[in-house]
Structures are given as C-alpha cells and as structure tokens.
Write a protein that holds these residues in place. Structure first.
Motif, PDB file in Angstrom:
ATOM      1  N   TYR A  66      21.786  22.449  43.953  1.00 50.99           N
ATOM      2  CA  TYR A  66      21.019  21.592  43.058  1.00 50.99           C
ATOM      3  C   TYR A  66      20.603  22.378  41.828  1.00 50.99           C
ATOM      4  O   TYR A  66      20.148  23.519  41.921  1.00 50.99           O
ATOM      5  CB  TYR A  66      19.773  21.035  43.766  1.00 50.99           C
ATOM      6  CG  TYR A  66      19.235  19.783  43.113  1.00 50.99           C
ATOM      7  CD1 TYR A  66      19.875  18.561  43.288  1.00 50.99           C
ATOM      8  CD2 TYR A  66      18.106  19.818  42.302  1.00 50.99           C
ATOM      9  CE1 TYR A  66      19.409  17.406  42.689  1.00 50.99           C
ATOM     10  CE2 TYR A  66      17.625  18.665  41.699  1.00 50.99           C
ATOM     11  CZ  TYR A  66      18.280  17.461  41.894  1.00 50.99           C
ATOM     12  OH  TYR A  66      17.819  16.316  41.284  1.00 50.99           O
ATOM     13  N   GLU A  69      17.476  22.959  36.469  1.00 46.67           N
ATOM     14  CA  GLU A  69      17.132  22.267  35.224  1.00 46.67           C
ATOM     15  C   GLU A  69      16.620  20.854  35.482  1.00 46.67           C
ATOM     16  O   GLU A  69      15.796  20.329  34.731  1.00 46.67           O
ATOM     17  CB  GLU A  69      18.351  22.174  34.291  1.00 46.67           C
ATOM     18  CG  GLU A  69      18.756  23.471  33.637  1.00 46.67           C
ATOM     19  CD  GLU A  69      19.782  24.222  34.458  1.00 46.67           C
ATOM     20  OE1 GLU A  69      20.481  25.069  33.894  1.00 46.67           O
ATOM     21  OE2 GLU A  69      19.889  23.954  35.676  1.00 46.67           O
ATOM     22  N   HIS A  70      17.103  20.227  36.529  1.00 42.80           N
ATOM     23  CA  HIS A  70      16.668  18.862  36.832  1.00 42.80           C
ATOM     24  C   HIS A  70      15.175  18.787  37.150  1.00 42.80           C
ATOM     25  O   HIS A  70      14.571  17.719  37.009  1.00 42.80           O
ATOM     26  CB  HIS A  70      17.457  18.296  38.008  1.00 42.80           C
ATOM     27  CG  HIS A  70      18.899  18.035  37.720  1.00 42.80           C
ATOM     28  ND1 HIS A  70      19.387  17.779  36.451  1.00 42.80           N
ATOM     29  CD2 HIS A  70      19.986  17.980  38.550  1.00 42.80           C
ATOM     30  CE1 HIS A  70      20.694  17.576  36.510  1.00 42.80           C
ATOM     31  NE2 HIS A  70      21.078  17.683  37.772  1.00 42.80           N
ATOM     32  N   TYR A  71      14.604  19.874  37.590  1.00 42.44           N
ATOM     33  CA  TYR A  71      13.193  19.856  37.965  1.00 42.44           C
ATOM     34  C   TYR A  71      12.303  19.474  36.786  1.00 42.44           C
ATOM     35  O   TYR A  71      11.314  18.756  36.959  1.00 42.44           O
ATOM     36  CB  TYR A  71      12.776  21.212  38.528  1.00 42.44           C
ATOM     37  CG  TYR A  71      13.124  21.407  39.988  1.00 42.44           C
ATOM     38  CD1 TYR A  71      12.148  21.757  40.917  1.00 42.44           C
ATOM     39  CD2 TYR A  71      14.422  21.252  40.458  1.00 42.44           C
ATOM     40  CE1 TYR A  71      12.448  21.944  42.254  1.00 42.44           C
ATOM     41  CE2 TYR A  71      14.748  21.438  41.783  1.00 42.44           C
ATOM     42  CZ  TYR A  71      13.750  21.782  42.682  1.00 42.44           C
ATOM     43  OH  TYR A  71      14.066  21.953  44.011  1.00 42.44           O
ATOM     44  N   ASP A  73      13.156  17.521  34.349  1.00 40.30           N
ATOM     45  CA  ASP A  73      13.334  16.081  34.166  1.00 40.30           C
ATOM     46  C   ASP A  73      12.503  15.304  35.182  1.00 40.30           C
ATOM     47  O   ASP A  73      11.890  14.282  34.840  1.00 40.30           O
ATOM     48  CB  ASP A  73      14.809  15.713  34.314  1.00 40.30           C
ATOM     49  CG  ASP A  73      15.685  16.345  33.243  1.00 40.30           C
ATOM     50  OD1 ASP A  73      15.228  16.431  32.091  1.00 40.30           O
ATOM     51  OD2 ASP A  73      16.812  16.746  33.559  1.00 40.30           O
ATOM     52  N   TRP A  74      12.481  15.780  36.421  1.00 37.32           N
ATOM     53  CA  TRP A  74      11.686  15.095  37.441  1.00 37.32           C
ATOM     54  C   TRP A  74      10.189  15.213  37.177  1.00 37.32           C
ATOM     55  O   TRP A  74       9.434  14.268  37.419  1.00 37.32           O
ATOM     56  CB  TRP A  74      12.031  15.637  38.833  1.00 37.32           C
ATOM     57  CG  TRP A  74      13.388  15.221  39.306  1.00 37.32           C
ATOM     58  CD1 TRP A  74      14.440  16.016  39.618  1.00 37.32           C
ATOM     59  CD2 TRP A  74      13.843  13.875  39.516  1.00 37.32           C
ATOM     60  NE1 TRP A  74      15.526  15.281  39.996  1.00 37.32           N
ATOM     61  CE2 TRP A  74      15.191  13.959  39.954  1.00 37.32           C
ATOM     62  CE3 TRP A  74      13.248  12.629  39.382  1.00 37.32           C
ATOM     63  CZ2 TRP A  74      15.947  12.821  40.252  1.00 37.32           C
ATOM     64  CZ3 TRP A  74      13.994  11.500  39.676  1.00 37.32           C
ATOM     65  CH2 TRP A  74      15.324  11.597  40.106  1.00 37.32           C
ATOM     66  N   ASP A 100      25.434  21.933  36.037  1.00 34.61           N
ATOM     67  CA  ASP A 100      25.001  20.640  36.549  1.00 34.61           C
ATOM     68  C   ASP A 100      26.209  19.748  36.816  1.00 34.61           C
ATOM     69  O   ASP A 100      27.358  20.195  36.728  1.00 34.61           O
ATOM     70  CB  ASP A 100      23.989  19.968  35.622  1.00 34.61           C
ATOM     71  CG  ASP A 100      24.569  19.564  34.264  1.00 34.61           C
ATOM     72  OD1 ASP A 100      25.818  19.489  34.118  1.00 34.61           O
ATOM     73  OD2 ASP A 100      23.780  19.316  33.338  1.00 34.61           O
ATOM     74  N   THR A 145      20.015   8.284  38.361  1.00 34.07           N
ATOM     75  CA  THR A 145      20.039   9.287  37.299  1.00 34.07           C
ATOM     76  C   THR A 145      21.271  10.177  37.357  1.00 34.07           C
ATOM     77  O   THR A 145      21.612  10.838  36.373  1.00 34.07           O
ATOM     78  CB  THR A 145      18.795  10.187  37.365  1.00 34.07           C
ATOM     79  OG1 THR A 145      18.778  10.873  38.632  1.00 34.07           O
ATOM     80  CG2 THR A 145      17.511   9.390  37.186  1.00 34.07           C
ATOM     81  N   ARG A 147      21.354  12.803  39.121  1.00 34.64           N
ATOM     82  CA  ARG A 147      20.877  14.160  39.444  1.00 34.64           C
ATOM     83  C   ARG A 147      20.952  14.372  40.957  1.00 34.64           C
ATOM     84  O   ARG A 147      19.946  14.567  41.632  1.00 34.64           O
ATOM     85  CB  ARG A 147      19.441  14.350  38.964  1.00 34.64           C
ATOM     86  CG  ARG A 147      19.201  14.094  37.482  1.00 34.64           C
ATOM     87  CD  ARG A 147      17.708  14.178  37.176  1.00 34.64           C
ATOM     88  NE  ARG A 147      17.356  13.459  35.966  1.00 34.64           N
ATOM     89  CZ  ARG A 147      16.163  12.896  35.763  1.00 34.64           C
ATOM     90  NH1 ARG A 147      15.206  12.959  36.679  1.00 34.64           N
ATOM     91  NH2 ARG A 147      15.924  12.250  34.630  1.00 34.64           N
TER      92      ARG A 147
END
Length: 233
Positions: A66, A69-71, A73-74, A100, A145, A147
């Motif tokens: 995972y 970087e998605h963190y 966004d969350w 990603d 999303t 993600r």
C-alpha cells in the motif's frame, strides 16, 4: 526494455489473526512493524496470518503493498485519525513512497532483498475496513477512489528488511497499470471492447471468471456481501 524503477521499502509489517468485530469473524488486519531480517515464503512474510483464508492470503495474495502517499489523501477525506499516522492502517505488509496504482502494472516483477515478487492482482476491499476505521462505507471508498493497493505472489523465496530497495526487473504488460485494471473491474464496465483485452492478461482465476461472466451475462456482480459484510449484530 524495462523502465528503471526502484523505491525504498519504508516498512515491513505482519499481524496475527485474532477475533474481530463481528460474531464469528477473525482477522489479521492489525499489522505491526517488523525490525531486522524477515523471511519471505510462498505465503508471504514469516509471522503474518489471515483470519479467513477462504478469501485472504494464499499464493496469489502472499503480500499486500500500500502506497503511504494515500494516507495524506485519507486524512484529507476523514480527518487526522490516529490510525493514519503510521503504516499498517490498511493491513498492508509493504509500505513505500513513490509507487502507486498508476505506476505499477499487472505482472510486474520486483526484487526485494533476496526474494522475487510478481504483482498478481489489485485488492478488492472488504467490510473489515469499515469496522477498522469506524466508517460505514470505508471499503466502498477504497474501491471507488482506486486507492486499493495490490498483491504479490512470491516467485522466489528469500528475505528482506525495511530499508531494502524494491526494484522492477520485468514489465510484460506495460499498458495495463493497476489503475486501468481497477477501472475495468470497479467502474462496472460491461463493454466487450474493454473487457476482451483484459482476458489476454495473466488474471488470477477469480478475476478471469468475473470478466468472462460479464461478457456472457452482460451484468455486473453484486458486491454488497463483500463490502458491507455480515450483520454486525
């Protein structure tokens, strides 16, 4: 030619299966950082467990990756939840920055330490994310999303440690990023012109069956059981 691509693994994580939130359920989603050398076998990191091996784990879901970087966004979506301060919130085994779903492709092969890994599929998020985050539609948000993260199978067992490089060695399907494949599956696509090319990919059996069923029946599967889960009571 293979594009030179290497990122540093910030964390390797494992978790033990234990009773989960709903009656009769178990999960190993609560992952914790591993220090030092960790063995990587056919079923993933040594010491990692899954609560329901009917749908989690196995050779085609040996390791979950995972993007950290998605963190951010969350956090923008959900607020600064404590769960989002460190890797492991999504039950991942591998956490990196710089990679990603738009930058990896189905079938990509990577070396990690002395192991050789191959991207087998993206993640189909399930209801356990809803309960972990306390957000009733979290699994649906992850799916919508894109993600999702992705899974590896282990082609060559070995060992690795946090800080090692994850290095791309082969890319047989450069036109099929995980983002593109996720869109085919999760955007409820029924167009044969889009679905047929996906059958040329090395899809895992469940994904191949899904695509073939859409082509034959011209309808999209019901995801409610996976996404919403059993009755919490």
């Amino acid at each position: 030619m293979t594009t030179r691509l290497a990122v540093r693994v910030d964390a390797l994580l494992t978790g033990r299966a234990k009773a989960y939130t709903r009656p009769g359920s178990a999960s190993g989603i609560d992952k914790h950082l591993r220090a030092g050398i960790v063995r990587i076998g056919e079923l993933g990191l040594e010491g990692d467990e899954q609560g329901d091996t009917r749908v989690h784990g196995g050779p085609d879901k040996a390791l979950h990756h995972y993007a950290f970087e998605h963190y951010a966004d969350w956090q923008a979506d959900l607020g600064p939840l404590p769960l989002l301060q460190t890797p492991g919130a999504f039950g991942e085994n591998i956490s990196t920055r710089g990679l990603d779903e738009g930058e990896v492709c189905i079938g990509d092969r990577f070396t990690l330490g002395s192991a050789l890994l191959e991207i087998s599929q993206g993640r189909q998020p399930c209801w356990k994310l809803n309960d972990r985050f306390g957000v009733t539609d979290m699994a649906r948000r992850v799916q919508t999303t894109g993600r999702t993260g992705w899974y590896y199978r282990v082609l060559q067992a070995g060992s690795a440690t946090a800080g090692d490089l994850l290095t791309l060695t082969a890319r047989p399907h450069p036109g099929w990023t995980l983002r593109r494949l996720n869109a085919v599956l999760f955007d409820r696509v029924l167009d044969p012109a889009v679905l047929q090319p996906a059958l040329q990919l090395p899809l895992v059996p469940s994904w191949r069956k899904l695509v073939e069923r859409r082509l034959q029946q011209c309808e999209v599967e019901d995801w409610s059981r996976r996404i919403d889960g059993p009755d919490p009571d």
